[in-house]
Design a protein around this motif. Sequence first.
Motif: not given
Length: 608
Positions: A382-392, A42-48, A28-38
């Motif tokens: 179409r798959l990405d739409t479902s993946l966004l919901r699942i990852l949320r 949605n932008k980072r989930i989309r990046a994933l 997610l291009a985050l540090t371990p310290e900031t991961a839980p808060a971020a």
Amino acid sequence: MHDAGTGSTGAPSRRTVLSATAGLAAALALTPETAPAAVHDNKRIRALISRMTLEEKVGQLFVMRVYGHSATDPDQADIDANLKEIGVRTAAELVAKYRVGGIIYFTWAHNTRTPHQIADLSNGIQRASLGLPRGLPVLIATDQEHGTVARVGRPAALFPGAMAIGAGGSRSDARTLGRIAGAELRALGIRQDYSPDADVNVDPANPVIGVRSFGADPEAVADLVAAEVKGYQASGTAATAKHFPGHGDTAVDSHFGFPVITHSREVWEKFDAVPFRAAVRAGIDAIMTAHIMVPALDGSGDPATLSHPIVTGVLREELGYDGVVVTDSLGMEGVRQKYGDDRVPVLALKAGVDQLLNPPSLDVAWRAVLAAVRGGELTEDRLDTSLLRILRLKAKVGLLDRPHVTAAGVDRTVGIPAHLRAADRIADRTATLLVNRGSLLPLAPRTHPRLLVVGADPASPSGTDGPPTAVLANALASLGFTTTALSTGTAPSPETIDRAVTAAGDADAVVVATYNVSAADSQRTLVGRLAATGKPVIAIPVRNPYDVAQLPDVQACLATYSWTDVELRAAARVVAGRVKPRGRLPVPVQRADDPAQVLYPIGYGLSY
């Protein structure tokens, strides 16, 4: 067998947890310290999602069964079953080969033996998935409705089922059930429960819903659905309302056939839609579709699971729902009769669902979705739409930052005395007294010291103390009676009936557990013969309360709505007068000789 870096339940060491979190943070291009808060961003989930291969995206849409008590070292029989049905040996191989986004636990798949074993299995699955390139945590689910459907048994807290909760009528009790049950599941690594059942059971002959429903009044069902949803989700476990658009008025079981709901649009709005609207307003995390045809909502003849007008048109657009939609099991006949197993998952995605549950052949289904995208029938967007919901949803239940569970968490949460006491208190408010001629109840050991307990002993739900007759007899004995248990089964033979009648000669009263009695049922003959002895007969329907209409000879009748220990112990306390009956019928009971006439209406219930 435990992997390196784990404790006694397979719980990860601090180093393992930090490593897994760091891997996700890097993705997610985050540090371990900031991961839980971020992770909720949605932008980072989309990046994933953008970093995933097409094959990985397809796999994330599936929720699959797998045999075995361990992710890496199941019994040989479970390895053989996995090879035969899935083409892999273990749960670890399943996630590695197909990158599945979810796994469903079943008792019959040997996933749910003990709390610590379940926690080990959950941790093993998460380690296997997180150890893969771009690995994601797995959303583990089960059907823990309580009552007649419970995959996790004792020592976990087991509560009365939905119709019993409907008889109690308490939103507070429904919320408490959801909060405690959700906390216990979460401690086991199960972050999604396929509960509550939001069907309105308007057909007494319904073979698949029945007591799994809160009742026949749509507004009352809606209130309890919403309360239970809030309880589950307050615990951090995702709730799933089922079976949309409503499975309560059918005489066909969609496991084995293709039900048709003949409601008009107006009737659907008045009955079936009401609890689902309430679930959406309550912020429900997931909704499960039904393999039923509803011509008033879609005239194509397709099952609702595969219907764009129903899933997208009604559920998403009209009801305004944008959470995860999961199919009911794709191995059920209701969804397989019209299309082949290769078409079903593709059509479900085109209809608007997100998660594809338990296909009969994962390889066929996985390849079919992959081919549909490569061939242009489905788009990757179409798959990405479902993946966004699942990852949320995975983020919401904490999987993206804390996917593992611990032995200490199991011990301080699962089956603790406070939870067991809460289950008993709730059960005490659900037993429904329908008949009490001559004020027979409550019984006292000094007036009726010897009790014969006979009747039906259906297959016990997970984690019970034994068949209903034995549980009832033991519970009554603990309250001061001298009891004898005699199982006569759901279809007693003339010889068995004779034995029961003979045994009644030594009793002061007879308690009979009944199970779905019909007019021609030999259970009815048993009850009539016992009543003819002159001994007081107390009937306890251990599933459907409709039995009372077939039992005119009993002096008392007490409905429990299930044959789980918690409900049978509550029934014993009511029989003995330790608690007063407080339940009220959540469904009407029709006359046996004239079903058009109501014998006992919704809300009926006696006390003493």
